[in-house]
Design an enzyme around this catalytic site. Structure first.
Site, PDB file in Angstrom:
ATOM      1  N   ASP A 178      -9.910   5.436  -1.817  1.00  0.00           N
ATOM      2  CA  ASP A 178      -8.811   6.118  -2.517  1.00  0.00           C
ATOM      3  C   ASP A 178      -9.378   6.856  -3.739  1.00  0.00           C
ATOM      4  O   ASP A 178     -10.602   6.906  -3.929  1.00  0.00           O
ATOM      5  CB  ASP A 178      -7.710   5.112  -2.916  1.00  0.00           C
ATOM      6  CG  ASP A 178      -8.148   4.189  -4.044  1.00  0.00           C
ATOM      7  OD1 ASP A 178      -9.356   4.162  -4.385  1.00  0.00           O
ATOM      8  OD2 ASP A 178      -7.281   3.490  -4.613  1.00  0.00           O
ATOM      9  N   GLU A 237       0.828  -1.209   0.000  1.00  0.00           N
ATOM     10  CA  GLU A 237       0.000   0.000   0.000  1.00  0.00           C
ATOM     11  C   GLU A 237       0.864   1.261   0.000  1.00  0.00           C
ATOM     12  O   GLU A 237       0.570   2.224  -0.698  1.00  0.00           O
ATOM     13  CB  GLU A 237      -0.930   0.014   1.226  1.00  0.00           C
ATOM     14  CG  GLU A 237      -2.056  -0.994   1.147  1.00  0.00           C
ATOM     15  CD  GLU A 237      -3.040  -0.708   0.014  1.00  0.00           C
ATOM     16  OE1 GLU A 237      -3.088   0.431  -0.482  1.00  0.00           O
ATOM     17  OE2 GLU A 237      -3.748  -1.649  -0.394  1.00  0.00           O
ATOM     18  N   TYR A 267      -6.927   5.777   4.856  1.00  0.00           N
ATOM     19  CA  TYR A 267      -7.073   4.868   3.724  1.00  0.00           C
ATOM     20  C   TYR A 267      -6.208   3.605   3.932  1.00  0.00           C
ATOM     21  O   TYR A 267      -6.687   2.472   3.811  1.00  0.00           O
ATOM     22  CB  TYR A 267      -6.698   5.572   2.402  1.00  0.00           C
ATOM     23  CG  TYR A 267      -6.342   4.559   1.361  1.00  0.00           C
ATOM     24  CD1 TYR A 267      -7.343   3.824   0.740  1.00  0.00           C
ATOM     25  CD2 TYR A 267      -5.006   4.256   1.083  1.00  0.00           C
ATOM     26  CE1 TYR A 267      -7.028   2.820  -0.160  1.00  0.00           C
ATOM     27  CE2 TYR A 267      -4.690   3.260   0.190  1.00  0.00           C
ATOM     28  CZ  TYR A 267      -5.694   2.547  -0.427  1.00  0.00           C
ATOM     29  OH  TYR A 267      -5.382   1.548  -1.289  1.00  0.00           O
TER      30      TYR A 267
END
Ligand code: SF4
Length: 350
Positions: free
Chosen positions: A135, A34, A117
């Site tokens: 996102d 991520e 997020y």
């Protein structure tokens, strides 16, 4: 909300890309993927992910590395604060959490460099927790399909989209659902020219039915860009050059570079040599002769335009080396983590 979720889940099972972090639920590897994939194209990020996962397969391996090692492996990916935070947090987990990644949303969110997020992505994918990961891809799909024109970069917009995303995730497999929505935005509902005719949502999609695809999602602020002017001084003597570490709280913190004189505009060389910093760098280096001055080039970052050039100086005296400069043999120069624009120069000229 099955009318929306089911077609997306089906689409995902048929179209998802085969990515290495999709075969694991290890929170360390999910976190790594991520952070690397933020602001990064998948083809570029994939290489970096594979290198990091190979070099540092566990959080303890990353925690044991030096920051220079981590920055070197990150070189070229940009947004270097991500790498520094990644390293900081790995050490924190190793020292404060006995090397075990936290398994609840609040603790994950409290880690340095992890925002809402990323915390939601890790919590849902690794621990099956029902937190929506919203996102840019998700904003785009939701705003178009549901016809929401509240700007996505406003407080009201963030709240509206988050609440909707929370409703949508309820009762679904949270990790799969979040990934499906993001992948759908990345591949099907693309920013420009989405292929709406092949889209399984086109019968109910507000933007498609009302020809509003180019207007959604809405944004209120355009990012302001700042211009900066970097004059890199490339000192050369026989087989050696000189580097310095950027230590200020600024772009590229803790990366290495040639000594630099920043000016407020494109300065003529006659004026540049009068700058105190130029004298400091070059006086400390003894006699000099300017061997080459490159043209100005430009390097674009998200909030800054870096105009830069290289001034190559051949040293003729021995008294070289201001305190903050590191003398480096040319063959060792590629061991240092440097910003990408310097890497290109080094490849071509050193
Ligand atoms: S129909 Fe077009 S705009 Fe609507 S969700 Fe599908 S790809 Fe996106």
């Amino acid at each position: 909300m099955d009318f929306f979720c089911t077609p997306i889940h089906t689409w995902y099972s048929l179209n998802k890309r085969d990515l290495p972090w999709r075969t694991t639920r290890d929170p360390y590897l999910i976190w790594l993927s991520e952070i690397i994939m933020q602001q990064t194209r998948i083809d570029q990020g994939l290489d970096y992910y594979n290198r990091f996962a190979l070099e540092f397969p566990t959080v303890s391996d990353l925690a044991s590395a030096s920051e220079d090692q981590v920055l070197k492996l990150w070189q070229g990916l940009g947004y270097y604060s991500r790498a520094r935070n990644l390293h900081f947090t790995a050490k924190y987990i190793q020292q404060q959490c006995h090397g075990i990644f936290p398994n609840d949303y609040k603790s994950i969110l409290s880690l340095k460099g992890i925002g809402e997020y990323t915390a939601a992505a890790i919590a849902s994918i690794s621990f099956n927790l029902e937190y929506p990961a919203v996102d840019g891809n998700v904003y785009r799909v939701l705003s178009r399909y549901f016809g929401i024109s509240t700007p996505i970069d406003s407080g009201a917009g963030k709240k509206t989209f988050y609440e909707l995303a929370k409703e949508l995730i309820k009762g679904n497999n949270p990790g799969m659902h979040n990934q499906a929505l993001m992948e759908f935005g990345a591949l099907q509902c693309t920013p420009k020219n989405p292929d709406c005719n092949s889209c399984p949502l086109n019968k109910q999609c507000y933007a498609f039915l009302n020809k509003k695809i180019n207007e959604l999602p809405a944004k209120q602020n355009k990012t302001k860009q700042r211009d900066r002017y970097f004059n890199y001084i490339v000192l050369l003597k026989e087989n050696q050059t000189w580097l310095q570490k950027r230590t200020a709280n600024d772009i590229w913190k803790n990366l290495y570079e040639f000594p630099v004189v920043e000016t407020s505009e494109k300065t003529e060389i006659e004026n540049l040599v009068k700058e105190p910093l130029f004298s400091e760098i070059t006086d400390a280096a003894g006699n000099l002769q300017i061997e080459n001055i490159s043209d100005w080039k430009i390097h674009i970052l998200s909030h800054q335009r870096i105009h830069y050039r290289f001034i190559q100086i051949r040293l003729t005296a021995e008294n070289v080396g201001a305190a903050n400069l590191v003398r480096v043999n040319k063959e060792d120069i590629f061991n240092f983590a440097v910003p990408r624009l310097l890497e290109s120069y080094m490849n071509q000229h050193l």
